[in-house]
Design a protein around this motif. Structure first.
Motif, PDB file in Angstrom:
ATOM      1  N   MET A   1      -1.803  -7.524  -0.365  1.00 34.55           N
ATOM      2  CA  MET A   1      -2.085  -7.746  -1.787  1.00 34.55           C
ATOM      3  C   MET A   1      -3.217  -8.759  -1.952  1.00 34.55           C
ATOM      4  O   MET A   1      -3.178  -9.812  -1.347  1.00 34.55           O
TER       5      MET A   1
ATOM      6  N   ILE B   1      -3.362  -8.395  -7.073  1.00 33.00           N
ATOM      7  CA  ILE B   1      -3.638  -6.972  -7.325  1.00 33.00           C
ATOM      8  C   ILE B   1      -2.927  -6.117  -6.282  1.00 33.00           C
ATOM      9  O   ILE B   1      -3.176  -6.256  -5.082  1.00 33.00           O
ATOM     10  N   ILE B   2      -2.021  -5.254  -6.768  1.00 32.96           N
ATOM     11  CA  ILE B   2      -1.209  -4.437  -5.864  1.00 32.96           C
ATOM     12  C   ILE B   2      -2.042  -3.308  -5.254  1.00 32.96           C
ATOM     13  O   ILE B   2      -1.899  -2.981  -4.085  1.00 32.96           O
ATOM     14  N   ASP B   3      -2.916  -2.700  -6.090  1.00 30.96           N
ATOM     15  CA  ASP B   3      -3.744  -1.576  -5.606  1.00 30.96           C
ATOM     16  C   ASP B   3      -4.695  -2.012  -4.501  1.00 30.96           C
ATOM     17  O   ASP B   3      -5.073  -3.183  -4.429  1.00 30.96           O
TER      18      ASP B   3
ATOM     19  N   LYS C   1      -7.929  -2.179  -3.929  1.00 30.52           N
ATOM     20  CA  LYS C   1      -9.193  -2.064  -4.673  1.00 30.52           C
ATOM     21  C   LYS C   1     -10.253  -2.975  -4.066  1.00 30.52           C
ATOM     22  O   LYS C   1      -9.931  -4.050  -3.553  1.00 30.52           O
TER      23      LYS C   1
ATOM     24  N   PRO D   1      -9.725  -4.980 -11.311  1.00 34.55           N
ATOM     25  CA  PRO D   1      -9.835  -4.085 -12.468  1.00 34.55           C
ATOM     26  C   PRO D   1     -10.042  -4.817 -13.792  1.00 34.55           C
ATOM     27  O   PRO D   1     -10.481  -4.215 -14.770  1.00 34.55           O
ATOM     28  N   LEU D   2      -9.727  -6.112 -13.827  1.00 34.52           N
ATOM     29  CA  LEU D   2      -9.859  -6.855 -15.087  1.00 34.52           C
ATOM     30  C   LEU D   2     -11.261  -7.437 -15.273  1.00 34.52           C
ATOM     31  O   LEU D   2     -11.835  -7.372 -16.349  1.00 34.52           O
TER      32      LEU D   2
ATOM     33  N   ASN E   1      -6.319   4.145  -6.352  1.00 30.75           N
ATOM     34  CA  ASN E   1      -5.208   3.825  -7.251  1.00 30.75           C
ATOM     35  C   ASN E   1      -3.908   4.057  -6.508  1.00 30.75           C
ATOM     36  O   ASN E   1      -3.678   5.155  -5.988  1.00 30.75           O
TER      37      ASN E   1
ATOM     38  N   PHE F   1      -0.775   4.018  -7.746  1.00 33.28           N
ATOM     39  CA  PHE F   1       0.248   4.766  -8.484  1.00 33.28           C
ATOM     40  C   PHE F   1      -0.329   5.784  -9.469  1.00 33.28           C
ATOM     41  O   PHE F   1       0.379   6.277 -10.336  1.00 33.28           O
ATOM     42  N   TYR F   2      -1.588   6.042  -9.385  1.00 27.36           N
ATOM     43  CA  TYR F   2      -2.222   7.021 -10.279  1.00 27.36           C
ATOM     44  C   TYR F   2      -3.098   7.962  -9.460  1.00 27.36           C
ATOM     45  O   TYR F   2      -3.571   7.585  -8.380  1.00 27.36           O
ATOM     46  N   PRO F   3      -3.353   9.164  -9.972  1.00 27.74           N
ATOM     47  CA  PRO F   3      -4.179  10.103  -9.195  1.00 27.74           C
ATOM     48  C   PRO F   3      -5.671   9.779  -9.308  1.00 27.74           C
ATOM     49  O   PRO F   3      -6.072   8.985 -10.156  1.00 27.74           O
TER      50      PRO F   3
ATOM     51  N   TYR G   1      -8.679  11.054 -10.817  1.00 26.49           N
ATOM     52  CA  TYR G   1      -8.748  12.010 -11.925  1.00 26.49           C
ATOM     53  C   TYR G   1      -9.840  13.045 -11.751  1.00 26.49           C
ATOM     54  O   TYR G   1     -10.954  12.724 -11.338  1.00 26.49           O
TER      55      TYR G   1
ATOM     56  N   GLU H   1     -12.026  17.405 -16.515  1.00 29.85           N
ATOM     57  CA  GLU H   1     -11.595  18.693 -17.074  1.00 29.85           C
ATOM     58  C   GLU H   1     -12.454  19.048 -18.290  1.00 29.85           C
ATOM     59  O   GLU H   1     -12.252  18.505 -19.375  1.00 29.85           O
TER      60      GLU H   1
END
Lengths: 463, 221
Positions: free
Chosen positions: B1, B11-13, B15, B19-20, B33, B35-37, B39, B42
């Motif tokens: 971390m 920061i857990i990710d 990175k 991000p802030l 990320n 916990f997120y894909p 993206y 589309e």
């Protein structure tokens, strides 16, 4: 001696009266529940639709082709999600809560929910959170998403509020882990068992049940300061979650003599006041924070549909330069006013509007147009941002080491481009910001303030 | 971390940047990320096309009004253009955007075509042909279509009940009004009314419960 006997006799008589009264009351309650169950079964057989509750009526009207009001509840679990088991859990949960298996349709005068006979499928998460729902198709107004070790539920706000959706989501999780092989000792305590029968009370409109012909609340309020700035593309929603230890948070809040909710509200208001100082054009507008209040706390009901009211905490312009302690005092003072009477008046106002004859006879298209205008005028413009605290998430203790984190995200609305939610699970409080603003200043300042007040913050995001 | 000293958060990710604040955390870390894909973009092909059409229509309306005002000092023919584009919006663009069902398209068609014919009659001072023939025959056509669709779709959700009920009411009101004003030709309106009424009676006869439910649902009782 005789007097004492008489007193004892009268006491015994009184006790017997009380007992018979409570027995009668219990029997009456049992009869009411039986009647409700019967009515539900009858309705399920006969009907395949039901009307939107009072709070839900506004959401289809204010939505557009690209945006509608959606929120997300997520749980990060220890192991990777088993898709087949999740699908099975979803099927079982929908049998427990059949009124969630609906699509939103347009009637001549109102929107309504059409009960579907098709089952939804769990989907892999590949888009930004709180993506809009497309209506008109025969599709559910909620979706269950999975990704590696995360399960999420996105719900269109007309279907349920945070409390109702949380109950559904928790039941789904409990069932999912049950299929995965966990045996629960005290599942009855939590009311999260898929084997329970659905009741009509769970699908009732709480507003209609508790509306009275009493006093109504005037809608007139001052327009609030709005946080402005360049925006991300329409479908982009940036989500940042800060995790803090709930014990530490409680200690800091109690040191100031306030509740966690009041403390978080004051910190957020402080940050927004600092943001307002940068925008001199809006100097005269007050900073207001909209806080949803779960009406179930004041008006007992088991409804899983919308049953919340929004209250606005306002910092008067002349008091913006005060200290943090003063801000806390204002928040604490204003929170006291939002009691049962206030909520009752608010419910009465909304129900009176819905029942108004002229409102009822306007065709839906025109009604939507008018509602949209009214909402733009007396809805979002009346508050700067939202702080929605879903409180403590209660799950069987067997799941404490299976679920790592719980968080909730609100979709950004048209004018309020940034929102904050809080939820507590397993001694951890997740504070999630969702925003379409390019600038991250407000979020950074909020977490920085928490850190300055002695709290350790861990963050993760989708940026 | 990782820890961002500037924001005072962990920061857990995994990175490379905070991000802030965007400050660099670890040059070697992969920007992922947790916990997120990641993206996928589309593209929405339908919405931009509708928006372009909307803007072109608006431009055409403004231009025609300007030309009409400049040359004739009125908006006589420009009004036809405005009405035409309005119909284009309510009958084509809006149903595509909102994904109207067949019943909704039919209801909108009946309503706006009736209004359009009334407008034409009033605006061109040729009162009579529309109310006596064109409008009732349009209603008759739609009543027959609604009946066919209901049968063909196996009474699915009774969607057609709403346009049928609307046609019944409209033709009844129209018939009463024509009779009151001693109109020479009322039979087309009467036929439209009778056909709609027969269809609804038949629906009540063979699907009574579902008809009652449809009325309750569509009219918000």
């Amino acid at each position: 001696m005789k007097n004492q006997q008489k007193t004892n006799l009268s006491q015994a008589k009184q006790e017997a009266d009380n007992l018979s009264k409570s027995l009668k009351k219990e029997a009456k309650e049992r009869a009411r529940l039986a009647e409700m169950k019967k009515r539900l079964e009858e309705r399920n057989l006969r009907e395949n639709w039901f009307r939107l509750d009072n709070a839900a009526l506004i959401y289809p009207a204010i939505g557009s082709a690209e945006w509608n009001s959606v929120f997300r509840i997520s749980a990060i679990i220890r192991d990777k999600v088993d898709v087949e088991k999740l699908q099975q859990a979803l099927d079982n949960t929908l049998q427990r809560y059949p009124f969630y298996n609906v699509s939103l349709r347009e009637g001549l005068f109102w929107h309504y929910f059409q009960v579907l006979d098709t089952k939804p499928h769990v989907e892999i998460e590949k888009y930004y959170p709180c993506r809009h729902f497309e209506f008109g198709k025969k599709e559910q107004v909620f979706r269950i998403l999975y990704l590696d070790n995360k399960i999420s539920m996105e719900t269109f706000h007309s279907l349920a509020d945070g409390g109702g959706a949380m109950q559904f989501f928790n039941t789904l999780l409990v069932r999912y882990f049950e299929i995965c092989g966990i045996n629960y000792k005290n599942l009855k305590e939590y009311n999260l068992n898929v084997r329970d029968l659905p009741t009509i009370e769970e699908g009732e409109d709480g507003f209609r049940r508790y509306a009275t012909k009493g006093k109504s609340k005037p809608r007139k309020e001052a327009v609030a300061f709005a946080i402005k700035g360049p925006l991300e593309n329409q479908n982009v929603l940036k989500v940042v979650t800060g995790v803090v230890d709930v014990g530490e948070l409680k200690k800091v809040a109690h040191d100031y003599g306030v509740t966690i909710n009041e403390f978080l509200s004051a910190v957020y208001l402080k940050v927004m006041i600092a943001e307002k100082r940068r925008d001199k054009k809006q100097a005269k507008k007050p900073v207001k924070l909209s806080v949803p209040v779960n009406c179930r706390r004041f008006f007992p009901t088991k409804t899983m549909r919308n049953f919340s009211q929004f209250i606005n905490i306002e910092i008067p312009v002349d008091k913006e330069d005060g200290t943090f302690a003063m801000l806390l005092e204002i928040v604490k003072e204003q929170s006291k006013n939002f009691n049962k009477d206030y909520l009752q008046q608010s419910i009465n106002t909304n129900i009176n509007s819905e029942k108004n004859f002229f409102v009822r006879i306007i065709p839906l298209g025109l009604k939507d147009f008018v509602l949209k205008m009214v909402y733009n005028r007396v809805g979002e413009r009346l508050f700067t941002s939202t702080l929605s605290n879903l409180g403590l998430c209660k799950l069987p203790e067997e799941l404490n080491d299976k679920i790592l984190n719980y968080h909730v995200a609100l979709g950004a609305t048209k004018l309020n481009r940034i929102n904050l939610t809080a939820v507590t699970f397993n001694e951890k409080c997740s504070l999630t910001f969702s925003t379409r603003l390019v600038e991250m200043r407000v979020i950074r300042e909020f977490f920085l303030t928490l850190a300055e007040l002695g709290l350790k913050v861990e963050i993760f995001s989708n940026i | 971390m990782k820890h961002c000293d500037f924001c005072n958060v962990d920061i857990i990710d995994k990175k490379s940047n905070c991000p802030l604040c965007g400050k660099s955390l670890d040059n070697e870390a992969v920007n992922k990320n947790e916990f997120y894909p990641q993206y996928a973009f589309e593209p929405d092909r339908r919405e931009p096309a509708i928006k372009i059409l909307e803007k072109l229509s608006l431009l055409a309306v403004v231009l025609s009004m300007a030309v009409n005002l400049f040359t004739d000092h009125t908006i006589s023919w420009a009004l036809y253009v405005i009405i035409g584009f309005f119909l284009l919006y309510v009958l084509i663009l809006r149903p595509i955007r909102k994904q109207y069902s067949l019943a909704q398209i039919l209801t909108a068609l009946v309503f706006y075509l009736t209004a359009f014919m009334l407008f034409l009659e009033l605006y061109t001072h040729t009162w009579g042909w529309g109310v006596m023939y064109a409008i009732p025959f349009t209603w008759l056509g739609f009543a027959i279509l609604s009946g066919i669709f209901t049968l063909a779709r196996g009474y699915v959700n009774f969607e057609m009940f709403k346009p049928m009920f609307m046609l019944l009411l409209l033709s009844l009101i129209s018939f009463i009004l024509l009779m009151c004003f001693d109109c020479p030709t009322v039979w087309p309106t009467l036929v439209a009314f009778l056909v709609s009424a027969t269809e609804i009676i038949l629906m009540f006869m063979f699907r009574f419960k579902r008809s009652v439910r449809s009325i309750k649902r569509d009219f918000g009782f």
